[in-house]
Design an enzyme around this catalytic site. Structure first.
Site, PDB file in Angstrom:
ATOM      1  CG  ASP A 102      17.094 -59.225  -9.408  1.00 18.15           C
ATOM      2  OD1 ASP A 102      16.729 -60.183 -10.119  1.00 18.15           O
ATOM      3  OD2 ASP A 102      18.052 -58.485  -9.686  1.00 18.15           O
ATOM      4  CE  LYS A 119      18.935 -60.057 -16.204  1.00 16.83           C
ATOM      5  NZ  LYS A 119      19.811 -59.783 -15.056  1.00 16.83           N
ATOM      6  CD  GLN A 154      23.017 -57.989 -14.668  1.00 20.61           C
ATOM      7  OE1 GLN A 154      21.874 -57.932 -15.122  1.00 20.61           O
ATOM      8  NE2 GLN A 154      23.567 -59.136 -14.278  1.00 20.61           N
TER       9      GLN A 154
END
Ligand code: NDP
Length: 311
Positions: A121, A54, A98
């Site tokens: 997200d 990422k 994460q």
């Protein structure tokens, strides 16, 4: 093998990232530098690889990235404090936590602490609710990537019957909401569904997000169906470790009109849409700060407003 049917997720992701890079460059020329904060708690090996990828993709797109690596023993309160600081920092546009988190941390609670406007997200309940109402909110990256692949493969999705296999908050449910928003008729099947195979055989579009290696073979598929395989399953085969999807690719290929491979299908699109969400968040925050500034000053006139847009 008829490769024309095989959807190239790497090429599609490269197109998304090129467009993101162009948007970032335009924003920078207007004085906005999109920035993404990535938080990793603990040392899960797969998570470390995901985070590294990422950060790399962000750098390639010109997005400033900040990495916060916390020990597996980090108290929940300390993680919440960091999230609050990042929420309050105007130079940070996106916050990615994460998953999975260590067992002592309540995942739902900390995800909910991320400001909805920075929730790249798309897991905050405000964004989940907005998606189910068909509003333009930050949406989860994997289903957004699947939608792009479907639109590339099928064009207009309106009226198509889509079956989503799996109902997780991360993939299945937002996928169903996005398909509904695109005017599909949507069926969601899960572990309690009666005769999931028969339901699936009726589908023009199948999105498999189960986590069971090669569960779906040609007997589940209507001839000409378009198949998006989200599953990533590591198996041992012929003495080596390999990644396979939820769909039995070799069995499905002759039956379908298009299918994503694993790897090289949905995976690259997930990261590409994380970058796209970060840029969208940066732009939305700019406009909301601008609207706020205009409200709080009596001198400002509409002609003073800067209106930025990206593709
Ligand atoms: P979850 O384990 O959270 O959800 C799996 C879903 O599959 C559940 O809803 C479950 O039903 C359903 N299911 C399980 N068994 C069956 C069955 N026999 N028939 C029908 N439905 C069944 O997984 P995720 O959604 O998080 O992930 C799914 C897969 O996608 C995994 O392989 C994961 O690694 C992969 N993934 C890939 C990503 C990418 O970037 N490519 C990103 C995220 C995930 P129930 O709710 O009833 O238990």
């Amino acid at each position: 093998m008829n490769t024309s049917k095989v959807i190239d997720g790497k090429a599609a992701a490269a197109r998304v990232l090129a467009s993101v890079k162009a948007d970032v460059s335009k924003l920078k020329s207007d004085g906005i530098e999109p920035a993404l904060a990535v938080i990793l708690v603990g040392q899960d090996p797969a998570s470390q690889v995901y985070v590294r990828n990422k950060i790399l993709r962000a750098e390639e797109a010109g997005i400033r990235s900040l990495e916060y690596r916390l020990s597996a023993e980090t108290p929940q309160a300390e993680l919440l404090k960091l999230i609050t600081e990042l929420n309050d920092d105007h130079s940070i546009n996106g916050i990615l936590l994460q998953l999975p988190l260590p067992a002592h941390i309540e995942e739902a609670l900390v995800l909910q602490a991320i400001a909805p406007g920075k929730d790249v997200d798309g897991f905050h309940s405000e964004n989940v609710g907005g998606l189910s109402q068909g509003r333009n909110v930050l949406t989860p990256c994997t289903p957004s990537g699947c939608m792009q692949l479907l639109e590339d493969a099928c064009g207009d999705l309106s009226g198509k019957h889509a079956v989503v296999i799996g109902r997780s908050n991360i993939v299945g449910k937002p996928m169903a909401a996005l398909l509904l928003k695109a005017h599909c008729s949507v069926t969601v099947v899960h572990s309690r569904s009666v005769d999931a195979k028969a339901l699936c055989r009726q589908a023009d579009i199948v999105v498999a997000a189960v986590g069971r290696p090669r569960m779906i073979d040609s007997s589940w598929l209507k001839p000409g169906a378009v198949v998006i395989d989200v599953g990533i399953n590591r198996i041992e085969e012929d003495g080596r470790s390999r990644l396979v999807g939820d769909v039995d690719f070799d069995s499905a290929l002759p039956q379908v009109s298009a299918i994503t491979p694993v790897p090289g299908g949905v995976g690259p699109m997930t990261i590409a849409f994380l970058m796209k969400n970060t840029v969208t968040a940066a732009l939305q925050q700019f406009h909301s700060r601008q609207a706020h500034a205009q409200q709080s000053t009596t001198q400002s006139s509409p002609s003073e407003a800067v209106c930025l847009s990206i593709s």
